[in-house]
Design an enzyme around this catalytic site. Structure first.
Site, PDB file in Angstrom:
ATOM      1  NE  ARG A  12      -3.624  -0.245  -0.072  1.00  0.00           N
ATOM      2  CZ  ARG A  12      -4.282   0.009  -1.169  1.00  0.00           C
ATOM      3  NH1 ARG A  12      -4.193  -0.821  -2.175  1.00  0.00           N
ATOM      4  NH2 ARG A  12      -5.027   1.062  -1.295  1.00  0.00           N
ATOM      5  CB  SER A  13       4.360   1.883  -0.631  1.00  0.00           C
ATOM      6  OG  SER A  13       4.673   1.140  -1.792  1.00  0.00           O
ATOM      7  CB  SER A  16      -0.562  -0.473  -8.194  1.00  0.00           C
ATOM      8  OG  SER A  16      -0.147  -1.773  -7.839  1.00  0.00           O
ATOM      9  CB  ALA A  34      -3.432  -9.455 -13.554  1.00  0.00           C
ATOM     10  CG  HIS A  50      -5.918  -3.000  -8.557  1.00  0.00           C
ATOM     11  ND1 HIS A  50      -4.571  -2.897  -8.738  1.00  0.00           N
ATOM     12  CD2 HIS A  50      -6.129  -2.886  -7.226  1.00  0.00           C
ATOM     13  CE1 HIS A  50      -3.975  -2.727  -7.566  1.00  0.00           C
ATOM     14  NE2 HIS A  50      -4.906  -2.735  -6.632  1.00  0.00           N
TER      15      HIS A  50
END
Length: 172
Positions: A12-13, A16, A34, A50
């Site tokens: 979660r940084s 993406s 993916a 996403h």
């Protein structure tokens, strides 16, 4: 050789989102390779979020194991291909073969493909080596494999970024 860009960081940084932004800079159409699979409802929801965030410029290709083969097949089809994520791919490989050396050979196969690509490639991976040593064998194998794979990919990539709290830092 097309640009190869590697992005790593913690969970979660912002990896993406950065990868999507960089890939989008090459213009449409865009390929999204993916490596994760929807093994449960929560993962299926993540995948759906996403896909919705990416929008219509993206074509999703799902491949949990044969990353190099799918990249070869799709080279030249898109303006850029984003692989999200290397660590899920490594998890799939390790669980499929239970031999870290065979997994490293697959990473070598992937990096040896980079100079042949005509399509820009953006790869996302988690940095898993900043924590404690895991207590069980499989977790230690995975941590070591992910660290070695990240090193190999970073060495072969033309650009490397790490993200912290949504902020990218260019390393190479």
């Amino acid at each position: 050789m097309a640009p190869v860009i590697f992005i790593t960081g913690g969970g979660r940084s912002g990896k993406s989102r950065l990868a999507e932004r960089i890939s989008g800079g090459f213009g449409a159409p865009l390929g999204y390779l993916a490596t994760g699979t929807a093994g449960d409802g929560e993962m299926a929801e993540r995948i759906a979020r996403h896909r919705q965030r990416r929008g219509d410029d993206w074509t999703t290709i799902e491949e949990p194991l044969d990353l190099a083969g799918v990249l070869r097949e799709n080279d030249g089809r898109f303006s850029a291909i984003l692989v999200d994520c290397v660590t899920l791919w490594l998890t799939n490989l390790l669980l499929a073969c239970d031999d870290p050396a065979r997994c490293v050979a697959r990473v070598k196969e992937l990096t040896s493909l980079f100079p042949q690509l005509t399509t820009p490639l953006v790869l996302v991976s988690n940095e898993v080596g900043m924590g404690i040593v895991p207590e069980n064998r499989l977790a230690r194998q995975f941590r070591d494999l992910a660290g070695e794979a990240n090193e190999m990919i970073a060495a072969a990539a033309g650009e490397v970024y790490v993200t912290f709290s949504g902020l990218p830092l260019r390393l190479k």
